[in-house]
Design a protein around this motif. Structure first.
Motif, short mmCIF file in Angstrom:
data_model
loop_
_atom_site.label_atom_id
_atom_site.label_comp_id
_atom_site.label_asym_id
_atom_site.label_seq_id
_atom_site.Cartn_x
_atom_site.Cartn_y
_atom_site.Cartn_z
N PRO A 10 0.83 -1.21 0.00
CA PRO A 10 0.00 0.00 0.00
C PRO A 10 0.86 1.25 0.00
O PRO A 10 1.94 1.29 0.60
N HIS A 22 0.78 5.72 0.10
CA HIS A 22 0.04 6.95 0.41
C HIS A 22 0.95 8.13 0.13
O HIS A 22 2.08 8.19 0.62
N ASN A 40 -4.71 11.25 -3.06
CA ASN A 40 -4.82 9.97 -2.35
C ASN A 40 -6.24 9.42 -2.39
O ASN A 40 -6.59 8.51 -1.63
N PRO A 60 -7.23 3.95 -3.96
CA PRO A 60 -6.19 3.08 -3.39
C PRO A 60 -4.96 3.03 -4.28
O PRO A 60 -5.05 2.85 -5.50
N GLN A 61 -3.81 3.21 -3.67
CA GLN A 61 -2.54 3.20 -4.39
C GLN A 61 -1.60 2.17 -3.79
O GLN A 61 -1.66 1.87 -2.59
N PHE A 62 -0.70 1.68 -4.64
CA PHE A 62 0.22 0.63 -4.23
C PHE A 62 1.53 0.81 -4.99
O PHE A 62 1.61 1.55 -5.97
N ILE A 89 -2.46 3.08 -9.17
CA ILE A 89 -3.80 3.08 -8.59
C ILE A 89 -4.45 1.75 -8.94
O ILE A 89 -4.33 1.26 -10.06
N HIS A 90 -5.14 1.17 -7.98
CA HIS A 90 -5.92 -0.06 -8.25
C HIS A 90 -7.28 0.11 -7.59
O HIS A 90 -7.43 -0.02 -6.37
N ALA A 91 -8.28 0.45 -8.41
CA ALA A 91 -9.63 0.67 -7.92
C ALA A 91 -10.51 -0.49 -8.39
O ALA A 91 -10.83 -0.61 -9.57
#
Length: 383
Positions: free
Chosen positions: A10, A12, A71, A74-76, A88-90
């Motif tokens: 993860p 941020h 932000n 969700p980011q990884f 980004i993974h939405a």
């Protein structure tokens, strides 16, 4: 940060107060040139416009709100081929959603996609059908945003495409769609060529096309498209030549001066968007500055420019057919505006073609509702 090789970690975005103070001090101490000697943008970003944008950046831009916007999804990060990749993974709430990989270009970033991610992942919430849902993955190109900066040569379109295929596999998506404009279009086409078994179809909102060997039987519309391409190469591609030949040299100014970075990037948002010469008619200052922040905070002026050094020499050459199902949306103020006839030879399975009435190069920001509709329509033919 990145965990063990192969791990999905993860992420941020955090902007330290010291970084805020630093950019504000640099903006205060900007050494401005004299005004341009024309009354338009033909000599580049006008002094009056840039001073006002930088004043807004210094005095009104809300850094905490910007951080929250960046932000929002969700980011990884994960390490692929020795390089940290930020993305980004939405995920969609609809279980049958199609995985969709969206790739940005220069001078854009994953922030360009923020308006389209929600309606793509949850169409029902926006008056659409669950059958059109996507799981959306938006990676930052190597050297862009919060992805790692390559320390060695070799990160051109083919290697990026291979990394993107590995990313989708790592996320559990053995079959997926791909979408892109600008460099994202070229990388998306490369994905279709190199990984056709994994790519169910591609959609392009900028359509590179090979120039025909013979112009004898071209229509007037075909000739207009070729004239527009020639005009861009003659008058609008100096930035690309500079970044393709001297990314390190131009990178010093782009990394050291926020005013230089803003001028370099905003010039293209003005020239390539459907804004009738005035960026403020299409983009808010916050939208423009959020994108610029994706270059300023991680100091990617030089590393992002290097994609031109890596791939520009071959970008204009015909790379062979793209065998996967393809959809194309041509926006009227984009830098490439081919007719279907000119584009068709490289897409043997061209299932969707549409020429829009409004919009330019940054379709996801300029015309988000239209782009979402175009993606839904095209992928109904691929699912």
């Amino acid at each position: 940060m990145t965990g063990p090789s192969g791990a999905i970690v993860p992420f941020h975005i955090s902007i330290p107060e010291t970084a805020v103070a630093d950019v504000q001090e640099r903006l205060r101490r900007t050494r401005w040139p004299e005004p341009e000697t024309v009354g338009d943008w033909s000599q580049g970003t006008p002094l009056t416009y840039l001073r006002e944008l930088c004043r807004y950046w210094l005095e009104e831009y809300d850094w905490h709100a910007a951080e929250a916007r960046l932000n929002r999804f969700p980011q990884f990060t994960t390490e692929i081929d020795g390089l940290r990749i930020h993305f980004i993974h939405a995920r969609s709430p609809h279980p049958d959603a199609v995985p969709l990989l969206m790739t940005h270009g220069w001078p854009s970033s994953v922030a360009e996609f923020h308006k389209v991610i929600d309606p793509l992942t949850d169409p029902v919430a926006f008056g659409g059908s669950a059958a059109d849902a996507f799981h959306v993955v938006c990676p930052s190109l190597p050297g862009f945003g919060f992805s790692g900066k390559p320390s060695k040569t070799g990160w051109g379109a083919e290697r990026i495409a291979d990394a993107w295929d590995e990313l989708m596999s790592r996320l559990g998506y053995s079959r997926y769609g791909a979408q892109g404009g600008d460099w994202g279009a070229r990388i998306t086409m490369t994905l279709g060529r190199r990984h056709p078994r994994n790519v169910i179809g591609i959609h392009l909102n900028m359509v590179p096309f090979p120039e025909p060997e013979s112009t004898d039987d071209l229509t007037e519309t075909d000739r207009s498209a070729l004239d527009a391409l020639a005009g861009h190469r003659a008058q609008g591609s100096a930035y690309a030549t500079v970044q393709a030949s001297s990314p390190q040299t131009v990178g010093y100014g782009l990394t050291d001066s926020p005013a230089t970075l803003a001028a370099w990037i905003i010039e293209k948002f003005q020239a390539w968007s459907d804004c009738v010469g005035a960026p403020g008619t299409v983009f808010t200052n916050d939208e423009l500055l959020d994108n610029i922040m994706m270059y300023w905070v991680p100091a990617t002026g030089a590393s992002a420019a290097r994609i031109y050094w890596e791939s520009y020499a071959t970008a204009g050459r015909y790379q062979g057919p793209v065998p996967v199902p393809t959809g194309c949306s041509v926006f009227p103020v984009d830098i490439y505006r081919p007719t279907r006839r000119l584009a068709q030879p490289q897409f043997p399975d061209l299932r969707y073609w549409n020429e829009l009435d409004r919009g330019g190069h940054f379709a996801a920001l300029e015309q988000p509702t239209t782009l979402v509709d175009e993606l839904r329509t095209a992928f109904r033919l691929f699912r």
